[in-house]
Design a protein around this motif. Structure first.
Motif, PDB file in Angstrom:
ATOM      1  N   LEU A  78      24.343  -1.286 -23.351  1.00  0.00           N
ATOM      2  CA  LEU A  78      25.478  -0.530 -22.792  1.00  0.00           C
ATOM      3  C   LEU A  78      26.742  -1.377 -22.755  1.00  0.00           C
ATOM      4  CD1 LEU A  78      23.704   1.342 -19.863  1.00  0.00           C
ATOM      5  CD2 LEU A  78      24.807   2.389 -21.856  1.00  0.00           C
ATOM      6  N   LYS A  79      26.550  -2.636 -22.393  1.00  0.00           N
ATOM      7  CA  LYS A  79      27.687  -3.561 -22.284  1.00  0.00           C
ATOM      8  C   LYS A  79      28.328  -3.780 -23.665  1.00  0.00           C
ATOM      9  CE  LYS A  79      29.978  -6.958 -20.034  1.00  0.00           C
ATOM     10  NZ  LYS A  79      30.833  -7.449 -21.101  1.00  0.00           N
ATOM     11  N   PHE A  80      27.484  -3.891 -24.689  1.00  0.00           N
ATOM     12  CA  PHE A  80      28.009  -4.115 -26.041  1.00  0.00           C
ATOM     13  C   PHE A  80      29.008  -3.023 -26.419  1.00  0.00           C
ATOM     14  CE2 PHE A  80      27.597  -2.914 -30.588  1.00  0.00           C
ATOM     15  CZ  PHE A  80      28.302  -3.977 -31.129  1.00  0.00           C
ATOM     16  N   TYR A  81      28.610  -1.755 -26.234  1.00  0.00           N
ATOM     17  CA  TYR A  81      29.523  -0.670 -26.628  1.00  0.00           C
ATOM     18  C   TYR A  81      30.720  -0.567 -25.686  1.00  0.00           C
ATOM     19  CZ  TYR A  81      26.045   0.527 -30.064  1.00  0.00           C
ATOM     20  OH  TYR A  81      25.175   0.470 -31.135  1.00  0.00           O
ATOM     21  N   GLU A  82      30.521  -0.920 -24.429  1.00  0.00           N
ATOM     22  CA  GLU A  82      31.664  -0.905 -23.513  1.00  0.00           C
ATOM     23  C   GLU A  82      32.731  -1.890 -24.007  1.00  0.00           C
ATOM     24  OE1 GLU A  82      30.710  -1.357 -19.341  1.00  0.00           O
ATOM     25  OE2 GLU A  82      32.731  -2.098 -18.945  1.00  0.00           O
ATOM     26  N   ASP A  83      32.294  -3.086 -24.373  1.00  0.00           N
ATOM     27  CA  ASP A  83      33.232  -4.097 -24.885  1.00  0.00           C
ATOM     28  C   ASP A  83      33.915  -3.599 -26.160  1.00  0.00           C
ATOM     29  OD1 ASP A  83      32.472  -5.676 -22.817  1.00  0.00           O
ATOM     30  OD2 ASP A  83      31.178  -7.006 -23.999  1.00  0.00           O
ATOM     31  N   LEU A  84      33.107  -2.962 -27.001  1.00  0.00           N
ATOM     32  CA  LEU A  84      33.654  -2.473 -28.273  1.00  0.00           C
ATOM     33  C   LEU A  84      34.715  -1.391 -28.033  1.00  0.00           C
ATOM     34  CD1 LEU A  84      31.436  -1.796 -31.355  1.00  0.00           C
ATOM     35  CD2 LEU A  84      33.293  -0.287 -30.800  1.00  0.00           C
ATOM     36  N   PHE A  85      34.434  -0.468 -27.128  1.00  0.00           N
ATOM     37  CA  PHE A  85      35.407   0.603 -26.852  1.00  0.00           C
ATOM     38  C   PHE A  85      36.687   0.021 -26.240  1.00  0.00           C
ATOM     39  CE2 PHE A  85      31.446   3.436 -26.177  1.00  0.00           C
ATOM     40  CZ  PHE A  85      31.377   3.715 -27.527  1.00  0.00           C
ATOM     41  N   LYS A  86      36.517  -0.959 -25.372  1.00  0.00           N
ATOM     42  CA  LYS A  86      37.701  -1.580 -24.759  1.00  0.00           C
ATOM     43  C   LYS A  86      38.539  -2.286 -25.817  1.00  0.00           C
ATOM     44  CE  LYS A  86      36.188  -1.977 -20.008  1.00  0.00           C
ATOM     45  NZ  LYS A  86      35.392  -2.769 -19.038  1.00  0.00           N
ATOM     46  N   GLU A  87      37.849  -2.890 -26.766  1.00  0.00           N
ATOM     47  CA  GLU A  87      38.542  -3.557 -27.870  1.00  0.00           C
ATOM     48  C   GLU A  87      39.364  -2.529 -28.670  1.00  0.00           C
ATOM     49  OE1 GLU A  87      38.095  -6.767 -27.659  1.00  0.00           O
ATOM     50  OE2 GLU A  87      39.366  -7.303 -29.375  1.00  0.00           O
ATOM     51  N   CYS A  88      38.786  -1.368 -28.918  1.00  0.00           N
ATOM     52  CA  CYS A  88      39.503  -0.293 -29.630  1.00  0.00           C
ATOM     53  C   CYS A  88      40.777   0.076 -28.867  1.00  0.00           C
ATOM     54  CB  CYS A  88      38.630   0.951 -29.759  1.00  0.00           C
ATOM     55  SG  CYS A  88      37.270   0.778 -30.919  1.00  0.00           S
ATOM     56  N   HIS A  89      40.645   0.299 -27.569  1.00  0.00           N
ATOM     57  CA  HIS A  89      41.803   0.742 -26.780  1.00  0.00           C
ATOM     58  C   HIS A  89      42.928  -0.292 -26.751  1.00  0.00           C
ATOM     59  CE1 HIS A  89      40.427   4.670 -25.533  1.00  0.00           C
ATOM     60  NE2 HIS A  89      39.230   4.169 -25.295  1.00  0.00           N
ATOM     61  N   LYS A  90      42.580  -1.570 -26.907  1.00  0.00           N
ATOM     62  CA  LYS A  90      43.623  -2.611 -26.998  1.00  0.00           C
ATOM     63  C   LYS A  90      44.625  -2.303 -28.094  1.00  0.00           C
ATOM     64  CE  LYS A  90      41.326  -6.937 -25.802  1.00  0.00           C
ATOM     65  NZ  LYS A  90      40.754  -8.143 -26.442  1.00  0.00           N
ATOM     66  N   TYR A  91      44.122  -1.664 -29.175  1.00  0.00           N
ATOM     67  CA  TYR A  91      44.982  -1.371 -30.330  1.00  0.00           C
ATOM     68  C   TYR A  91      45.405   0.100 -30.360  1.00  0.00           C
ATOM     69  CZ  TYR A  91      43.109  -5.864 -31.808  1.00  0.00           C
ATOM     70  OH  TYR A  91      42.738  -7.179 -31.864  1.00  0.00           O
ATOM     71  N   GLY A  92      45.155   0.793 -29.273  1.00  0.00           N
ATOM     72  CA  GLY A  92      45.502   2.218 -29.232  1.00  0.00           C
ATOM     73  C   GLY A  92      44.597   3.063 -30.108  1.00  0.00           C
ATOM     74  N   ILE A  93      43.384   2.574 -30.330  1.00  0.00           N
ATOM     75  CA  ILE A  93      42.417   3.311 -31.167  1.00  0.00           C
ATOM     76  C   ILE A  93      41.477   4.120 -30.274  1.00  0.00           C
ATOM     77  CG2 ILE A  93      40.497   3.070 -32.783  1.00  0.00           C
ATOM     78  CD1 ILE A  93      41.804   0.451 -33.785  1.00  0.00           C
ATOM     79  N   GLU A  94      41.405   5.411 -30.559  1.00  0.00           N
ATOM     80  CA  GLU A  94      40.542   6.316 -29.793  1.00  0.00           C
ATOM     81  C   GLU A  94      39.158   6.339 -30.448  1.00  0.00           C
ATOM     82  OE1 GLU A  94      41.900   8.204 -27.062  1.00  0.00           O
ATOM     83  OE2 GLU A  94      39.756   8.594 -26.774  1.00  0.00           O
ATOM     84  N   PRO A  95      38.108   5.916 -29.745  1.00  0.00           N
ATOM     85  CA  PRO A  95      36.787   5.955 -30.388  1.00  0.00           C
ATOM     86  C   PRO A  95      36.299   7.393 -30.588  1.00  0.00           C
ATOM     87  CG  PRO A  95      36.755   4.624 -28.364  1.00  0.00           C
ATOM     88  CD  PRO A  95      38.056   5.359 -28.388  1.00  0.00           C
ATOM     89  N   LEU A  96      35.646   7.624 -31.707  1.00  0.00           N
ATOM     90  CA  LEU A  96      34.999   8.910 -31.998  1.00  0.00           C
ATOM     91  C   LEU A  96      33.538   8.550 -32.203  1.00  0.00           C
ATOM     92  CD1 LEU A  96      34.704  11.842 -33.126  1.00  0.00           C
ATOM     93  CD2 LEU A  96      35.729  11.054 -35.234  1.00  0.00           C
ATOM     94  N   VAL A  97      32.695   8.984 -31.282  1.00  0.00           N
ATOM     95  CA  VAL A  97      31.340   8.429 -31.224  1.00  0.00           C
ATOM     96  C   VAL A  97      30.268   9.412 -31.682  1.00  0.00           C
ATOM     97  CG1 VAL A  97      29.586   7.451 -29.687  1.00  0.00           C
ATOM     98  CG2 VAL A  97      31.992   6.837 -29.378  1.00  0.00           C
ATOM     99  N   THR A  98      29.526   9.020 -32.709  1.00  0.00           N
ATOM    100  CA  THR A  98      28.356   9.789 -33.131  1.00  0.00           C
ATOM    101  C   THR A  98      27.185   9.307 -32.283  1.00  0.00           C
ATOM    102  OG1 THR A  98      29.242   9.523 -35.374  1.00  0.00           O
ATOM    103  CG2 THR A  98      27.095  10.590 -35.157  1.00  0.00           C
ATOM    104  N   ILE A  99      26.568  10.230 -31.551  1.00  0.00           N
ATOM    105  CA  ILE A  99      25.489   9.827 -30.639  1.00  0.00           C
ATOM    106  C   ILE A  99      24.260   9.396 -31.441  1.00  0.00           C
ATOM    107  CG2 ILE A  99      23.958  10.620 -28.784  1.00  0.00           C
ATOM    108  CD1 ILE A  99      26.369  12.492 -27.964  1.00  0.00           C
ATOM    109  N   THR A 100      23.894  10.162 -32.466  1.00  0.00           N
ATOM    110  CA  THR A 100      22.843   9.676 -33.372  1.00  0.00           C
ATOM    111  C   THR A 100      23.298   9.848 -34.817  1.00  0.00           C
ATOM    112  OG1 THR A 100      21.784  11.830 -33.250  1.00  0.00           O
ATOM    113  CG2 THR A 100      20.801  10.096 -31.938  1.00  0.00           C
ATOM    114  N   HIS A 101      23.332   8.735 -35.524  1.00  0.00           N
ATOM    115  CA  HIS A 101      23.671   8.756 -36.945  1.00  0.00           C
ATOM    116  C   HIS A 101      22.400   8.361 -37.700  1.00  0.00           C
ATOM    117  CE1 HIS A 101      26.948   8.339 -40.148  1.00  0.00           C
ATOM    118  NE2 HIS A 101      25.825   8.068 -40.784  1.00  0.00           N
TER     119      HIS A 101
END
Ligand code: P53
Length: 479
Positions: A114-137
């Motif tokens: 959970l922490k891994f993706y939280e960090d990743l999403f926060k990293e996206c927002h630093k650049y104004g990037i909105e994550p679009l998340v596929t729950i299962t790919h």
């Protein structure tokens, strides 16, 4: 220079990846084993992904490209910085289910995942990037396949619901665009990927696939329900492997065949967008003796919780023929169709049809009248770096340019409502179909080959600066 009309304000430009094709780190921080880990590169791959050959663990003599992939697990900050530099407004990625629930049927999630993706999403927002998340790919925990038989089992509804509940609560405020299942119609073509289905000798394969499809469709409705309860801001989409069928000739039987082939794919979206099973599907099941276990409450869930938008991948149009003598197929792909004599093809035999993109966009819009989102489009090609490691990928730029042009027509000339566009494999990654690294889609070159050799160094290709300009001009300068 041709100046196009810009796309609507706020149009979400970006790129797309999937966890198992880029993250690697298959056993890091408590991650469990998934179906997508144990599909090797090489000749057995197709039998495995179609569920004809069982592969439930790593075996001697095979190379498993997803194990390390491009190791985005440890490079995500560097990679997202590059996406930020291109001006991405959105980044489509998927969650590896087994990072969150390593076996799939636990009560409590794995905090490290959970922490891994939280960090990743926060990293996206630093650049104004909105994550679009596929729950299962395409992924399913191996334990759920071995113990329950994957999506053929109704118990999957509960496991998937737990996963969704955890994700929606944990990432509230960080993520608002969600896709429930990648290319849900691929269950018909590659049932081990995604649905985790394997078949026994003599088993009624169609019956099992449609039962599993029913479970996924209900699970998708449950996810939509919970997403909206947790945060009314959430937008949930379905995801179709799209590509309009053309009749091979104007012979009515070819037209009829094309309509039927389209329905086979639209079936899933018909349910997710309209909220009930179409009559043509019920009649087909009746005719073919397919009897599904469908509960009363399932039908209510499907009806009440349809999707907010429709997303799809587009690589090519397809051709259908009602004439058994017409046999020539497009090259080596599980989703092959009759060959179109008017189109060129990629090095992997995927036919290239930019106008087919406009046709597909219009067909889907006409059918559903819900906002669309193109979440995959791109060219898989061999890239050859020069002595400085630079790739001048003019062929990729040409492919994307032609497709963006017809997408522009669909939006600005035809009035299709489209929220965004994410190119597939914005950074080179492992191919889903073949397991190769050599089949590259990215704006960013990754130094790694089919055998797993390479430094993993990231290098911008020529298309990197080109796409940056496309995004900066909101699609009006694509030269
Ligand atoms: P690769 C077949 C036909 C259409 C879409 O595919 C497909 C496939 C699977 O090969 O999959 C999507 O990597 C999928 C991605 C995949 C991408 O297309 O075989 O959602 O995971 O990588 C491209 O070239």
């Amino acid at each position: 220079m041709t100046q196009l009309k810009p796309f609507p304000e706020g149009f979400l430009w970006g790129g797309a990846t999937a966890a198992n094709q880029c993250e690697g780190a298959y056993d890091a921080d408590g991650r469990g084993l998934a179906n997508v880990d144990v599909v090797p590169i090489g000749e057995d791959r197709e039998a495995i992904i179609t569920g004809r050959k069982k592969m439930f663990d790593f075996e001697e003599g095979y190379f498993y490209p997803a194990k390390e992939s491009i190791d985005m697990y440890h490079h995500f900050k560097e990679d997202i910085a590059l996406f930020g530099e291109m001006g991405f407004k959105t980044y489509r990625l998927s969650i590896a289910w087994t990072r969150i629930f390593p076996k799939g049927d636990e009560e409590q999630p794995n905090e490290a995942g959970l922490k891994f993706y939280e960090d990743l999403f926060k990293e996206c927002h630093k650049y104004g990037i909105e994550p679009l998340v596929t729950i299962t790919h395409f992924d399913c925990p191996m334990h759920l396949i071995e113990k329950y038989g994957g999506w053929r089992n109704r118990k999957m509804l509960g496991f998937y619901e737990n996963l969704c509940r955890v994700l929606f609560n944990r990432y509230k405020g960080l993520v608002k665009y969600w896709l429930t299942f990648n290319e849900i119609n691929m269950i018909l073509h590659a049932p081990f990927m995604g649905a985790g289905l394997c078949f026994e000798e003599g088993e009624d394969v169609e019956q099992v696939k449609y039962q599993a499809a029913h479970h996924e469709l209900v699970a998708s409705a449950i996810a939509t329900k919970i997403a909206h309860e947790v945060d009314p801001e959430n937008k949930v989409g379905c995801m179709l492997a799209a590509g309009q069928y053309y009749p091979h000739t104007c012979h009515p039987r070819d037209v009829w065949e094309g309509l039927q082939e389209d329905r086979e794919n639209y079936f899933f979206i018909d349910v997710q967008a309209r909220g009930c099973y179409p009559n043509y599907a019920k009649k087909k099941w009746e005719r073919e003796g397919i009897e599904l276990d469908i509960h009363e409450e399932d039908l209510e869930l499907l009806k009440e919780h349809t999707v907010d938008f429709i997303s799809f991948s587009y690589y090519s149009s397809r051709v259908a023929s009602g004439d058994p003598a017409v046999k020539e197929k497009t090259a080596g792909n599980i989703f092959a169709s009759i060959k179109n004599p008017y189109l060129d093809a990629s090095e992997w035999g995927w036919q290239i049809d930019p106008l087919g993109f406009r046709i597909t966009l219009n067909s889907i819009w006409d059918r559903y009248q819900k906002p669309l989102f193109v979440v995959e489009n791109g060219l898989g090609a061999v890239d050859t770096p020069d002595e400085n490691g630079y790739v001048a990928d003019d062929y990729r730029i040409a492919y994307l340019r032609e497709h963006i042009k017809t997408m522009n027509d669909a939006v600005n000339e035809d009035g299709v409502v489209l929220w965004g566009y994410t190119t597939w494999g914005c950074i080179d990654l492992v191919s889903a179909g073949t397991g190769e690294m050599k089949k590259r889609y990215g704006f960013i070159y990754v130094d790694r080959d089919n055998d797993g050799n390479g430094t993993l160094k990231r290098t911008k290709k020529k298309s990197f600066d080109w796409y940056k300009k496309v995004v900066a001009t909101n699609g009006s300068d694509i030269e």
